[in-house]
Design a protein around this motif. Sequence first.
Motif, PDB file in Angstrom:
ATOM      1  N   LEU A 226     -18.634 -12.140 -38.619  1.00  0.00           N
ATOM      2  CA  LEU A 226     -17.775 -12.647 -37.558  1.00  0.00           C
ATOM      3  C   LEU A 226     -18.368 -12.177 -36.238  1.00  0.00           C
ATOM      4  CD1 LEU A 226     -14.360 -11.705 -39.181  1.00  0.00           C
ATOM      5  CD2 LEU A 226     -15.313 -13.998 -39.004  1.00  0.00           C
ATOM      6  N   VAL A 227     -18.650 -13.116 -35.352  1.00  0.00           N
ATOM      7  CA  VAL A 227     -19.306 -12.785 -34.091  1.00  0.00           C
ATOM      8  C   VAL A 227     -18.501 -13.360 -32.939  1.00  0.00           C
ATOM      9  CG1 VAL A 227     -21.402 -12.944 -32.725  1.00  0.00           C
ATOM     10  CG2 VAL A 227     -21.557 -12.770 -35.224  1.00  0.00           C
ATOM     11  N   GLU A 228     -17.922 -12.461 -32.136  1.00  0.00           N
ATOM     12  CA  GLU A 228     -17.148 -12.882 -30.974  1.00  0.00           C
ATOM     13  C   GLU A 228     -18.043 -13.046 -29.755  1.00  0.00           C
ATOM     14  OE1 GLU A 228     -14.572  -9.784 -33.237  1.00  0.00           O
ATOM     15  OE2 GLU A 228     -16.664 -10.057 -32.617  1.00  0.00           O
ATOM     16  N   SER A 229     -17.603 -13.909 -28.861  1.00  0.00           N
ATOM     17  CA  SER A 229     -18.295 -14.089 -27.590  1.00  0.00           C
ATOM     18  C   SER A 229     -17.299 -14.622 -26.571  1.00  0.00           C
ATOM     19  CB  SER A 229     -19.477 -15.054 -27.742  1.00  0.00           C
ATOM     20  OG  SER A 229     -19.023 -16.324 -28.165  1.00  0.00           O
ATOM     21  N   GLY A 230     -17.715 -14.616 -25.306  1.00  0.00           N
ATOM     22  CA  GLY A 230     -16.896 -15.207 -24.264  1.00  0.00           C
ATOM     23  C   GLY A 230     -16.148 -14.237 -23.377  1.00  0.00           C
ATOM     24  N   GLY A 231     -16.249 -12.955 -23.671  1.00  0.00           N
ATOM     25  CA  GLY A 231     -15.566 -11.981 -22.835  1.00  0.00           C
ATOM     26  C   GLY A 231     -16.231 -11.847 -21.475  1.00  0.00           C
ATOM     27  N   GLY A 232     -15.575 -11.087 -20.593  1.00  0.00           N
ATOM     28  CA  GLY A 232     -16.136 -10.864 -19.269  1.00  0.00           C
ATOM     29  C   GLY A 232     -15.110 -10.302 -18.330  1.00  0.00           C
ATOM     30  N   LEU A 233     -15.466 -10.318 -17.062  1.00  0.00           N
ATOM     31  CA  LEU A 233     -14.597  -9.836 -15.993  1.00  0.00           C
ATOM     32  C   LEU A 233     -13.922 -11.033 -15.337  1.00  0.00           C
ATOM     33  CD1 LEU A 233     -13.587  -7.606 -14.039  1.00  0.00           C
ATOM     34  CD2 LEU A 233     -15.698  -7.984 -12.721  1.00  0.00           C
ATOM     35  N   VAL A 234     -12.609 -10.955 -15.210  1.00  0.00           N
ATOM     36  CA  VAL A 234     -11.858 -12.051 -14.609  1.00  0.00           C
ATOM     37  C   VAL A 234     -10.758 -11.466 -13.733  1.00  0.00           C
ATOM     38  CG1 VAL A 234     -10.309 -12.239 -16.607  1.00  0.00           C
ATOM     39  CG2 VAL A 234     -10.656 -14.223 -15.132  1.00  0.00           C
ATOM     40  N   GLN A 235     -10.409 -12.193 -12.694  1.00  0.00           N
ATOM     41  CA  GLN A 235      -9.347 -11.742 -11.800  1.00  0.00           C
ATOM     42  C   GLN A 235      -7.975 -12.009 -12.419  1.00  0.00           C
ATOM     43  OE1 GLN A 235      -9.899 -13.564  -7.956  1.00  0.00           O
ATOM     44  NE2 GLN A 235     -11.462 -12.075  -7.372  1.00  0.00           N
ATOM     45  N   PRO A 236      -6.982 -11.245 -12.035  1.00  0.00           N
ATOM     46  CA  PRO A 236      -5.617 -11.535 -12.515  1.00  0.00           C
ATOM     47  C   PRO A 236      -5.240 -12.982 -12.219  1.00  0.00           C
ATOM     48  CG  PRO A 236      -5.663  -9.411 -11.420  1.00  0.00           C
ATOM     49  CD  PRO A 236      -7.027 -10.030 -11.189  1.00  0.00           C
TER      50      PRO A 236
ATOM     51  N   TRP B  92      -7.212  -9.700 -32.611  1.00  0.00           N
ATOM     52  CA  TRP B  92      -6.661  -8.394 -32.295  1.00  0.00           C
ATOM     53  C   TRP B  92      -7.300  -7.893 -31.005  1.00  0.00           C
ATOM     54  CZ3 TRP B  92      -3.646  -5.305 -35.885  1.00  0.00           C
ATOM     55  CH2 TRP B  92      -3.342  -5.982 -37.072  1.00  0.00           C
ATOM     56  N   ARG B  93      -6.705  -6.867 -30.433  1.00  0.00           N
ATOM     57  CA  ARG B  93      -7.313  -6.250 -29.266  1.00  0.00           C
ATOM     58  C   ARG B  93      -7.054  -4.760 -29.261  1.00  0.00           C
ATOM     59  NH1 ARG B  93      -3.500  -8.717 -24.370  1.00  0.00           N
ATOM     60  NH2 ARG B  93      -1.589  -7.546 -24.868  1.00  0.00           N
ATOM     61  N   GLN B  94      -7.915  -4.047 -28.555  1.00  0.00           N
ATOM     62  CA  GLN B  94      -7.768  -2.604 -28.452  1.00  0.00           C
ATOM     63  C   GLN B  94      -8.146  -2.159 -27.055  1.00  0.00           C
ATOM     64  OE1 GLN B  94      -9.961  -0.279 -31.347  1.00  0.00           O
ATOM     65  NE2 GLN B  94      -8.515   1.420 -31.131  1.00  0.00           N
ATOM     66  N   ALA B  95      -7.161  -1.621 -26.357  1.00  0.00           N
ATOM     67  CA  ALA B  95      -7.383  -1.072 -25.030  1.00  0.00           C
ATOM     68  C   ALA B  95      -7.821   0.382 -25.163  1.00  0.00           C
ATOM     69  CB  ALA B  95      -6.106  -1.179 -24.211  1.00  0.00           C
ATOM     70  N   PRO B  96      -8.508   0.914 -24.146  1.00  0.00           N
ATOM     71  CA  PRO B  96      -8.951   2.310 -24.208  1.00  0.00           C
ATOM     72  C   PRO B  96      -7.797   3.268 -24.465  1.00  0.00           C
ATOM     73  CG  PRO B  96      -9.987   1.191 -22.378  1.00  0.00           C
ATOM     74  CD  PRO B  96      -8.958   0.239 -22.927  1.00  0.00           C
TER      75      PRO B  96
ATOM     76  N   ASN C 184      -5.914 -10.503 -43.559  1.00  0.00           N
ATOM     77  CA  ASN C 184      -5.700  -9.650 -44.736  1.00  0.00           C
ATOM     78  C   ASN C 184      -7.005  -9.178 -45.365  1.00  0.00           C
ATOM     79  OD1 ASN C 184      -2.850  -9.864 -44.620  1.00  0.00           O
ATOM     80  ND2 ASN C 184      -2.984 -11.876 -45.560  1.00  0.00           N
ATOM     81  N   SER C 185      -7.942  -8.836 -44.538  1.00  0.00           N
ATOM     82  CA  SER C 185      -9.230  -8.348 -45.034  1.00  0.00           C
ATOM     83  C   SER C 185      -9.724  -7.233 -44.131  1.00  0.00           C
ATOM     84  CB  SER C 185     -10.261  -9.478 -45.063  1.00  0.00           C
ATOM     85  OG  SER C 185     -10.788  -9.694 -43.761  1.00  0.00           O
ATOM     86  N   ASN C 186     -10.816  -6.647 -44.525  1.00  0.00           N
ATOM     87  CA  ASN C 186     -11.457  -5.638 -43.692  1.00  0.00           C
ATOM     88  C   ASN C 186     -12.688  -6.204 -43.000  1.00  0.00           C
ATOM     89  OD1 ASN C 186     -11.372  -3.015 -42.664  1.00  0.00           O
ATOM     90  ND2 ASN C 186     -12.928  -2.316 -44.115  1.00  0.00           N
ATOM     91  N   TYR C 187     -12.706  -7.531 -42.827  1.00  0.00           N
ATOM     92  CA  TYR C 187     -13.822  -8.173 -42.145  1.00  0.00           C
ATOM     93  C   TYR C 187     -13.453  -8.393 -40.676  1.00  0.00           C
ATOM     94  CZ  TYR C 187     -15.655  -9.048 -46.809  1.00  0.00           C
ATOM     95  OH  TYR C 187     -16.133  -8.907 -48.084  1.00  0.00           O
ATOM     96  N   TRP C 188     -14.163  -7.675 -39.811  1.00  0.00           N
ATOM     97  CA  TRP C 188     -13.938  -7.726 -38.372  1.00  0.00           C
ATOM     98  C   TRP C 188     -15.248  -8.085 -37.684  1.00  0.00           C
ATOM     99  CZ3 TRP C 188      -9.161  -6.171 -36.181  1.00  0.00           C
ATOM    100  CH2 TRP C 188      -8.266  -5.538 -37.040  1.00  0.00           C
ATOM    101  N   GLY C 189     -15.132  -8.693 -36.520  1.00  0.00           N
ATOM    102  CA  GLY C 189     -16.298  -8.849 -35.679  1.00  0.00           C
ATOM    103  C   GLY C 189     -16.574  -7.577 -34.899  1.00  0.00           C
ATOM    104  N   GLN C 190     -17.610  -7.630 -34.071  1.00  0.00           N
ATOM    105  CA  GLN C 190     -17.990  -6.447 -33.294  1.00  0.00           C
ATOM    106  C   GLN C 190     -17.181  -6.329 -32.003  1.00  0.00           C
ATOM    107  OE1 GLN C 190     -19.523  -9.308 -33.062  1.00  0.00           O
ATOM    108  NE2 GLN C 190     -19.780  -9.555 -30.850  1.00  0.00           N
TER     109      GLN C 190
END
Length: 114
Positions: A4-14, A37-41, A100-106
Amino acid sequence: QVQLVESGGGLVQPGGSLRLSCAASGFTFNIYPMTWWRQAPGMEREWVGDISSDGSMPDYSNDVKGRFAISRDNAKNMVYLQMNNLKPEDTAMYYCRRSNSNYWGQGTQVTVSS
């Protein structure tokens, strides 16, 4: 093997928008629900939403309902997360996961800041 390979993230204004993509391979994509899913610091990973195998039943956390939309293209083995009206509190690393798996992207980083 499952990838699983995610893409498209970046910096965006509110108030801005981003579209994340997740490319899946190594399994029969069209029979599995998929999740974001998401994870904040400093925070635990939290569920954002999911979509059924045929794309007919997306579901979302209350924090993102009405702003985010999950879709999928089974012909391309892709799942997407359209994020609108982004807020600083949406800043996090975003992950796709086979349900329902342990398969996650980076993960792909989303930062919402002015």
